[in-house]
Design an enzyme around this catalytic site. Structure first.
Site, PDB file in Angstrom:
ATOM      1  N   TYR A  11       0.872  -1.247   0.047  1.00 58.31           N
ATOM      2  CA  TYR A  11      -0.076   0.075   0.028  1.00 58.31           C
ATOM      3  C   TYR A  11       0.749   1.531  -0.051  1.00 58.31           C
ATOM      4  O   TYR A  11       0.647   2.087  -1.008  1.00 58.31           O
ATOM      5  CB  TYR A  11      -0.933  -0.030   1.168  1.00 58.31           C
ATOM      6  CG  TYR A  11      -1.907   1.231   1.384  1.00 58.31           C
ATOM      7  CD1 TYR A  11      -2.852   1.181   0.662  1.00 58.31           C
ATOM      8  CD2 TYR A  11      -1.779   2.127   2.388  1.00 58.31           C
ATOM      9  CE1 TYR A  11      -3.907   2.318   0.697  1.00 58.31           C
ATOM     10  CE2 TYR A  11      -2.594   3.169   2.294  1.00 58.31           C
ATOM     11  CZ  TYR A  11      -3.771   3.269   1.366  1.00 58.31           C
ATOM     12  OH  TYR A  11      -4.784   4.174   1.707  1.00 58.31           O
ATOM     13  N   ASP A  68      -0.206  -1.709  23.267  1.00 61.77           N
ATOM     14  CA  ASP A  68      -0.788  -1.067  24.557  1.00 61.77           C
ATOM     15  C   ASP A  68      -1.812   0.311  24.161  1.00 61.77           C
ATOM     16  O   ASP A  68      -2.362   0.829  25.340  1.00 61.77           O
ATOM     17  CB  ASP A  68       0.497  -0.487  25.419  1.00 61.77           C
ATOM     18  CG  ASP A  68       1.218   0.616  24.844  1.00 61.77           C
ATOM     19  OD1 ASP A  68       0.838   1.052  23.694  1.00 61.77           O
ATOM     20  OD2 ASP A  68       2.069   1.074  25.248  1.00 61.77           O
TER      21      ASP A  68
HETATM   22  P1  NAD Z   1     -12.766   2.047   0.312  1.00 57.62           P
HETATM   23  O1  NAD Z   1     -12.302   0.719   0.442  1.00 57.62           O
HETATM   24  O2  NAD Z   1     -14.018   2.297   1.004  1.00 57.62           O
HETATM   25  O3  NAD Z   1     -12.844   2.549  -1.151  1.00 57.62           O
HETATM   26  C1  NAD Z   1     -12.177   2.175  -2.251  1.00 57.62           C
HETATM   27  C2  NAD Z   1     -13.166   1.671  -3.363  1.00 57.62           C
HETATM   28  O4  NAD Z   1     -12.092   1.347  -4.492  1.00 57.62           O
HETATM   29  C3  NAD Z   1     -13.932   0.885  -3.180  1.00 57.62           C
HETATM   30  O5  NAD Z   1     -15.203   1.012  -3.576  1.00 57.62           O
HETATM   31  C4  NAD Z   1     -13.238  -0.416  -4.033  1.00 57.62           C
HETATM   32  O6  NAD Z   1     -14.392  -1.579  -4.213  1.00 57.62           O
HETATM   33  C5  NAD Z   1     -12.683   0.150  -4.947  1.00 57.62           C
HETATM   34  N1  NAD Z   1     -11.651  -0.328  -5.822  1.00 57.62           N
HETATM   35  C6  NAD Z   1     -10.815  -1.145  -4.969  1.00 57.62           C
HETATM   36  N2  NAD Z   1      -9.939  -1.764  -6.031  1.00 57.62           N
HETATM   37  C7  NAD Z   1     -10.327  -1.350  -7.149  1.00 57.62           C
HETATM   38  C8  NAD Z   1     -10.261  -1.757  -8.400  1.00 57.62           C
HETATM   39  N3  NAD Z   1      -9.071  -2.597  -8.984  1.00 57.62           N
HETATM   40  N4  NAD Z   1     -10.913  -1.406  -9.501  1.00 57.62           N
HETATM   41  C9  NAD Z   1     -12.089  -0.525  -9.288  1.00 57.62           C
HETATM   42  N5  NAD Z   1     -12.326  -0.132  -8.003  1.00 57.62           N
HETATM   43  C10 NAD Z   1     -11.767  -0.656  -7.144  1.00 57.62           C
HETATM   44  O7  NAD Z   1     -11.645   2.996   0.956  1.00 57.62           O
HETATM   45  P2  NAD Z   1     -11.911   4.532   1.122  1.00 57.62           P
HETATM   46  O8  NAD Z   1     -11.312   4.791   2.966  1.00 57.62           O
HETATM   47  O9  NAD Z   1     -12.967   5.036   0.558  1.00 57.62           O
HETATM   48  O10 NAD Z   1     -10.503   5.041   0.374  1.00 57.62           O
HETATM   49  C11 NAD Z   1     -10.542   5.855  -1.070  1.00 57.62           C
HETATM   50  C12 NAD Z   1      -9.221   6.415  -1.300  1.00 57.62           C
HETATM   51  O11 NAD Z   1      -8.709   7.318  -0.446  1.00 57.62           O
HETATM   52  C13 NAD Z   1      -8.336   5.232  -1.127  1.00 57.62           C
HETATM   53  O12 NAD Z   1      -7.511   5.365  -2.592  1.00 57.62           O
HETATM   54  C14 NAD Z   1      -7.386   5.024  -0.149  1.00 57.62           C
HETATM   55  O13 NAD Z   1      -5.940   4.678  -0.358  1.00 57.62           O
HETATM   56  C15 NAD Z   1      -7.466   6.697   0.174  1.00 57.62           C
HETATM   57  N6  NAD Z   1      -7.272   6.917   1.288  1.00 57.62           N
HETATM   58  C16 NAD Z   1      -8.523   6.740   2.352  1.00 57.62           C
HETATM   59  C17 NAD Z   1      -8.015   7.189   3.729  1.00 57.62           C
HETATM   60  C18 NAD Z   1      -9.166   6.872   5.004  1.00 57.62           C
HETATM   61  O14 NAD Z   1      -8.736   7.120   5.948  1.00 57.62           O
HETATM   62  N7  NAD Z   1     -10.300   6.549   4.565  1.00 57.62           N
HETATM   63  C19 NAD Z   1      -6.917   7.589   4.311  1.00 57.62           C
HETATM   64  C20 NAD Z   1      -5.685   7.624   3.166  1.00 57.62           C
HETATM   65  C21 NAD Z   1      -5.983   7.408   1.795  1.00 57.62           C
END
Ligand code: NAD
Ligand code: UDP
Length: 339
Positions: free
Chosen positions: A150, A211
């Site tokens: 990741y 912890d």
């Molecule tokens: P989430 O898992 O709810 O959403 C990710 C979405 O991407 C899902 O709907 C999933 O089905 C889709 N997905 C995954 N692989 C895929 C593929 N190969 N093709 C098409 N769709 C695909 O997670 P989230 O929290 O909504 O995160 C969204 C973005 O924000 C991500 O890129 C994540 O890395 C980034 N992010 C989120 C957070 C957080 O705290 N929520 C923090 C840092 C970064």
């Protein structure tokens, strides 16, 4: 309503953050295309949007190219919780890297603006003197650890975004998102907020890893979406990367105690081993977001947790599946040689 109506692609648009972004853009009057393969999300997140005339859904995997005509792209697709991204780490790396190449290629062809959802994980486990973390910090990531699929995937995606910008003049934006929570988090994604709330509401033990003295800074989803959309609309002179998060920092034990208090739960705290490479402390320096986006978070943790608890209290947990439950994802396992 927006002055100019744009056609906007949101990859990962059925996910936790993506669905809120779609919702906000639809309300502004834009034509929204939501692309997702439902790897870590479910149709429930977008059911309420399906009848809208300015919303359409495409089931597609971002690791494969797709030909669309769009003005803007929010690239949100990627499994985001440690449990989800470690389930198939090779696929996680492919989603970050090949997904970035595909959206950047589309942006180059369409002359679209493209925003990358990067992460605080690009900082890895920062030393105590880099606290809070500014965008200039280059990170302390274990490139061969279990989180690397990741962290390094997202770092490579940032590199691709800046190379397409420098080499091909693609108009990019990069946001580094810190821990965000709120309604439509997947109840089984293993993230700390969803875990603790589900555990508290169902009377299970609250699982503190280590912890519980490690810290995180939690941003409510509405604040985050506001910042992301502001970043997309920022002047071309400010492309990021920019930290987006709430600088109010809590230990994980404090979070557990607050969830117990707000749910009035009888659940007990239990300690489980700390996962490998779990960052010790994390807090965003949001000076750049304040300056360039005129943004800072408005919703305090207690207030946001109450809204999130209300959401989890209203869903039927039996209707949610884990990625491991899907035959399609089992096929992916076979493909990658896993049992
Ligand atoms: P989430 O898992 O709810 O959403 C990710 C979405 O991407 C899902 O709907 C999933 O089905 C889709 N997905 C995954 N692989 C895929 C593929 N190969 N093709 C098409 N769709 C695909 O997670 P989230 O929290 O909504 O995160 C969204 C973005 O924000 C991500 O890129 C994540 O890395 C980034 N992010 C989120 C957070 C957080 O705290 N929520 C923090 C840092 C970064
Ligand atoms: N965590 C925990 N109990 C849980 C889930 C997570 O103590 O049931 C801890 C985890 O070890 C980490 C923090 O909470 O220190 C945040 O974990 P999460 O998976 O939400 O996000 P990330 O580690 O990616 O910040």
């Amino acid at each position: 309503m927006a002055d100019t109506i744009k056609r906007i692609l949101v990859t990962g648009g059925a996910g936790f953050l993506g669905s809120h972004i779609c919702e906000r853009l639809i309300a502004q009057g834009h034509d929204v295309i939501c692309l997702d393969n439902f790897f870590t999300s479910q149709k429930q997140n977008i059911t309420h949007l399906l009848g809208k005339p300015n919303f359409e859904f495409i089931r597609h995997d971002v690791t494969h190219p797709i030909w669309l005509e769009v003005d803007e792209i929010y690239n949100m697709a990627c499994p985001a919780s440690p449990v989800h991204y470690q389930y198939n780490p090779i696929k996680t790396m492919k989603v970050s890297v090949m997904g970035a190449i595909n959206v950047l290629g589309m942006a180059k062809r369409c002359r679209a603006k493209v925003l990358q959802a990067s992460t605080s994980e690009v900082y890895g486990d920062p030393p105590p003197d880099v606290h809070p973390q500014p965008e200039s910090y280059r990170g302390n990531v274990n490139p061969i650890g279990v989180r690397a699929c990741y962290d390094e995937g997202k770092r490579a995606a940032e590199t691709l975004f800046f190379d397409y910008h420098r080499s091909n003049n693609v108009n990019i934006r990069v946001v580094r998102i810190f821990n965000t929570y709120g309604p439509r988090m997947h109840p089984y994604d293993g993230r700390v907020v969803s875990n603790f709330i589900v555990q508290a509401l169902t009377g299970q033990d609250i699982t503190l890893y280590g912890d519980g003295s490690q810290t995180r800074s939690f941003c409510y989803v509405d604040d985050l979406v506001e910042a992301i959309i502001r970043m997309m609309n920022a002047p071309d002179s400010f492309i990021g990367p920019v930290n987006i998060g709430n600088p109010d920092e809590f230990t994980i034990k404090q979070l557990a105690e607050l969830v117990i208090k707000l749910t009035d739960s009888k659940s007990k705290l239990v300690h489980l081993p700390l996962p490998a490479d779990d960052p010790t402390q994390r807090k965003p320096d949001i000076t750049l977001a304040k300056k360039h986006l005129d943004w800072s978070p408005a919703i305090k943790l207690e207030q946001g947790l109450k809204k999130t608890i209300e959401y989890f209290s209203g869903i039927d947990l039996r209707h949610f599946r884990k990625p491991t439950d899907h035959t399609a994802h089992k096929n992916t396992e076979r493909y990658t040689g896993k049992k």
